[in-house]
Design an enzyme around this catalytic site. Sequence first.
Site, PDB file in Angstrom:
ATOM      1  CE1 TYR A  85      56.079  23.570  56.489  1.00 26.25           C
ATOM      2  CE2 TYR A  85      54.198  25.056  56.509  1.00 26.25           C
ATOM      3  CZ  TYR A  85      55.315  24.528  57.124  1.00 26.25           C
ATOM      4  OH  TYR A  85      55.657  24.964  58.371  1.00 26.25           O
TER       5      TYR A  85
ATOM      6  CG  HIS B 276      60.382  27.890  57.307  1.00 30.44           C
ATOM      7  ND1 HIS B 276      59.677  27.266  56.293  1.00 30.44           N
ATOM      8  CD2 HIS B 276      60.218  27.102  58.393  1.00 30.44           C
ATOM      9  CE1 HIS B 276      59.130  26.164  56.755  1.00 30.44           C
ATOM     10  NE2 HIS B 276      59.455  26.033  58.032  1.00 30.44           N
TER      11      HIS B 276
END
Length: 352
Positions: A92, A157
């Site tokens: 992110y 992830h």
Amino acid sequence: MRIGKECWKFSKRKFQLCAPFGQTHSSRRVDHNQVQVELRELGNTGLKLSCVGFGASPLGNVFGTVSEEDAIASVREGFRLGINYFDTSPFYGGTLSEKVLGKTLKALGVPRDNYIVSTKCGRYVEGFDFSAHRVTRSIDESLERLQLDFVDILLCHDIEFGSLDQVVNETIPALQKLKEAGKTRFIGITGLPLEIFTYVLDRVPPGTVDVILSYCHHSINDSTLEDLLPYLKSKGVGVISASPLAMGLLTQSGPPQWHPASSELKTACQAAAAYCKEKGKNISKLAMQYSLSNKDISSVLVGMNSVRQVEENVAAAMELATGGKDQETLSEVEAILKPVKNQTWPSGIQQS
């Protein structure tokens, strides 16, 4: 998330639901010392997560620039209102989310055991790498950015973008070693296709994977995660759900242009949002409450980057707890979305 004409006022000692202009709700005042965001147990971990989780991807300027002052204020307000779970990833904002979240948590000035942090490994701005070497190095980098000695949960992830067999045979054993080394308390996996969870969980020893994080599968337009909950419970795996607004589909403004949903699904969600607006309702608030209503899901992660967003999301949870959701409007919206119910989109690589 905007919640329409009603609003919530918060102070250090109490919060109050404010009626639309010209009306009062004197009976709705509640002592804030007694009522906060509900805590829910996460599988067999012993952790109790706030039902509203603070998604920190916006702190990485993923959806526009967020000042450090606003970031600190939003995390502080969330914590004060009972949010104890904060999620981030090195992906992110190209590691910026982790750095900013680390600063904001340090600014709280509270003991480490007062909050729960999850971060991720395997997905980075430069691409995917689920090798044991990379994920082992990844946690050290994340801990430095977060200014923490350990995270509570380390998640692999978006595993559908790698080899699931590599995740089973190499990545998860590496995460177990990090758990044994005290760098994370629990480990888990994330991704969009629900079948990735059963594939992995059926191939690792029981109790190996503590948590799964699913997104876009427990919202008004797609509730398929519910079918998987008995299986996950039988495995002792905790469940976190993200994207209650279906990555913008269930909002008045609609999804971003890059949203991978079909035009049919986008059109149906747009019609549902327009219907809510016509009735003076807010589809985002309805969607948030829908996602919060299943208590087998420990936390609903929603991205936040301002005090206003924090207060609106907490208000939706508080209203659900005290008065329930708007079942009439929900039923009408579900009828609009019925032709596209449980429609999803492809994600990941072809698995051999």
